[in-house]
Design a protein around this motif. Structure first.
Motif, PDB file in Angstrom:
ATOM      1  N   GLN A  72     -26.873   6.051  -5.660  1.00 52.17           N
ATOM      2  CA  GLN A  72     -26.650   4.885  -4.804  1.00 52.17           C
ATOM      3  C   GLN A  72     -27.803   3.893  -4.915  1.00 52.17           C
ATOM      4  O   GLN A  72     -27.608   2.675  -4.964  1.00 52.17           O
ATOM      5  CB  GLN A  72     -26.483   5.339  -3.356  1.00 52.17           C
ATOM      6  N   ALA A  73     -29.031   4.411  -4.997  1.00 53.44           N
ATOM      7  CA  ALA A  73     -30.193   3.530  -5.153  1.00 53.44           C
ATOM      8  C   ALA A  73     -30.142   2.805  -6.491  1.00 53.44           C
ATOM      9  O   ALA A  73     -30.478   1.604  -6.578  1.00 53.44           O
ATOM     10  CB  ALA A  73     -31.477   4.339  -5.030  1.00 53.44           C
ATOM     11  N   ALA A  74     -29.722   3.496  -7.551  1.00 56.85           N
ATOM     12  CA  ALA A  74     -29.604   2.842  -8.854  1.00 56.85           C
ATOM     13  C   ALA A  74     -28.550   1.744  -8.821  1.00 56.85           C
ATOM     14  O   ALA A  74     -28.712   0.679  -9.446  1.00 56.85           O
ATOM     15  CB  ALA A  74     -29.265   3.885  -9.923  1.00 56.85           C
ATOM     16  N   LEU A  75     -27.459   1.993  -8.093  1.00 59.25           N
ATOM     17  CA  LEU A  75     -26.426   0.965  -7.957  1.00 59.25           C
ATOM     18  C   LEU A  75     -26.959  -0.245  -7.199  1.00 59.25           C
ATOM     19  O   LEU A  75     -26.717  -1.396  -7.598  1.00 59.25           O
ATOM     20  CB  LEU A  75     -25.209   1.541  -7.255  1.00 59.25           C
ATOM     21  N   ASP A  76     -27.705  -0.017  -6.125  1.00 57.47           N
ATOM     22  CA  ASP A  76     -28.284  -1.134  -5.370  1.00 57.47           C
ATOM     23  C   ASP A  76     -29.233  -1.952  -6.237  1.00 57.47           C
ATOM     24  O   ASP A  76     -29.247  -3.193  -6.189  1.00 57.47           O
ATOM     25  CB  ASP A  76     -29.016  -0.608  -4.139  1.00 57.47           C
ATOM     26  N   GLN A  77     -30.037  -1.261  -7.044  1.00 54.64           N
ATOM     27  CA  GLN A  77     -30.960  -1.961  -7.929  1.00 54.64           C
ATOM     28  C   GLN A  77     -30.221  -2.802  -8.963  1.00 54.64           C
ATOM     29  O   GLN A  77     -30.579  -3.945  -9.234  1.00 54.64           O
ATOM     30  CB  GLN A  77     -31.885  -0.962  -8.621  1.00 54.64           C
TER      31      GLN A  77
END
Length: 366
Positions: free
Chosen positions: A147-152
């Motif tokens: 999820q953090a990679a998607l936000d980035q």
């Protein structure tokens, strides 16, 4: 006969001598002169200056990214609206970067969805007791990382989309283009000015103030602005107040920029030339008596000083009078000493007069 010859020769010699003698000088011509009557008046302290009408806010617009300038539809003097296209950079590199960022978002979303599906399966296995709690926590951590990679990736995609949008220079407000500083084909760096936009709204009359008048100008001082193009029209007169006085002098002209805010509507046209009359600063007292005012054409040089021709009405001649000049105010000279009220002074043609020359009055003015 000899006596007669002698007498004849004497007469001929006298006639020859009389013919060779210098003729009598002609009478001095009586010239018609224009006179001005001397009046002592207090110096009000008001002064006039040439000024230019400018917008209160002028923005130098440029691209927030670098690139090659493809188009510049805006021209000098063109009125533009907010949001109107002013210039365009080559957007291909930025569009490709935006597409790459969108692909990264899609990949990151796929990884997030896969991690979320794995977590659901492992939660079912944990409920049946087939896996340990530690395994389930690892799956939850994997989902959080995805999820953090998607936000980035989404944030990076937003930046790239903005960069692509910055290749279009749009007007941020209504106004008039007053200058252009870049042409199509030129490669620009980020922030390089492309044009200057004068925003619609309040306007100022901007004048250059000499250094010796700086102490007589204050912020808030009343002023009257009159357009040169319409000197006699009441509609071409605006009132205003001094809004800003430059703290430092211009390095080239050594003058100080003064901005006079105009009060009335509608505002005068941009770039118009005007005359600004500054009233005395508030609280300043006008002197009870001031210097004598004469046209500068009435003065002439006498030795190391200045002099004027004073008209003697009884004798009908002019007399030279030395005067002390206190200064110059526009086209008028301020005479501190040497004249008295009521005397008449020659206002023009001083270079053709001499002491005691007879003159006649051409016209007198007050």
């Amino acid at each position: 006969m000899s006596r007669i010859a002698i007498v004849s020769l004497a007469c001929a010699g006298a006639l020859a001598l009389s013919a060779c003698s210098r003729p009598a000088p002609p009478d001095e011509p009586v010239r018609a002169v224009k006179l001005v009557q001397v009046e002592a008046a207090g110096h009000t302290g008001s002064a006039e200056y040439a000024a230019v009408i400018q917008a209160r806010t002028e923005s130098r617009l440029g691209f927030r990214v670098g690139g090659q300038l493809l188009q510049r539809p805006a021209e000098v003097g063109q009125a533009v609206k907010a949001g109107q296209l002013l210039a365009l950079l080559d957007p291909r590199d930025y569009q490709a970067a935006a597409q790459a960022a969108a692909a990264q978002v899609a990949a990151a979303r796929t990884q997030r969805d896969l991690a979320a599906a794995d977590l659901r399966r492992f939660e079912s296995l944990r409920a049946q007791g087939f896996i340990s709690g530690a395994e389930l926590e690892r799956r939850q951590t994997g989902l959080n990382a995805a999820q953090a990679a998607l936000d980035q990736a989404q944030a990076q995609a937003t930046v790239q989309q903005n960069q692509a949008g910055y290749t279009r220079l749009l007007a941020d407000a209504d106004g008039v283009v007053v200058a252009v500083e870049a042409e199509p084909g030129q490669v620009l760096g980020a922030g390089s000015p492309v044009l200057r936009l004068a925003r619609s709204g309040p306007r100022d009359a901007v004048l250059a103030l000499p250094e010796d008048r700086l102490s007589a100008v204050r912020v808030g001082q009343p002023a009257e602005v009159r357009l040169w193009a319409q000197p006699g029209g009441a509609a071409a007169v605006w009132t205003g107040r001094v809004r800003e006085v430059a703290a430092s002098a211009d390095p080239l002209t050594r003058t100080y920029a003064v901005k006079v805010a105009l009060d009335a509507q509608p505002q005068p046209p941009l770039g118009a030339t005007a005359t600004v009359r500054l009233a005395p600063p508030a609280g300043s007292a006008a002197p009870a008596a001031g210097p004598v005012r004469l046209p500068t054409s009435a003065l002439w040089q006498q030795g190391s000083g200045s002099a004027v021709w004073v008209f003697d009405a009884q004798a009908g001649v002019v007399r030279a009078r030395a005067v002390q000049v206190a200064g110059v105010d526009g086209q008028q000279a301020l005479i501190a000493q040497g004249l008295q009220g009521g005397e008449e002074v020659v206002a023009a043609g001083t270079h053709v007069l001499s002491e005691g020359q007879p003159v006649v009055r051409y016209g007198a003015s007050r």
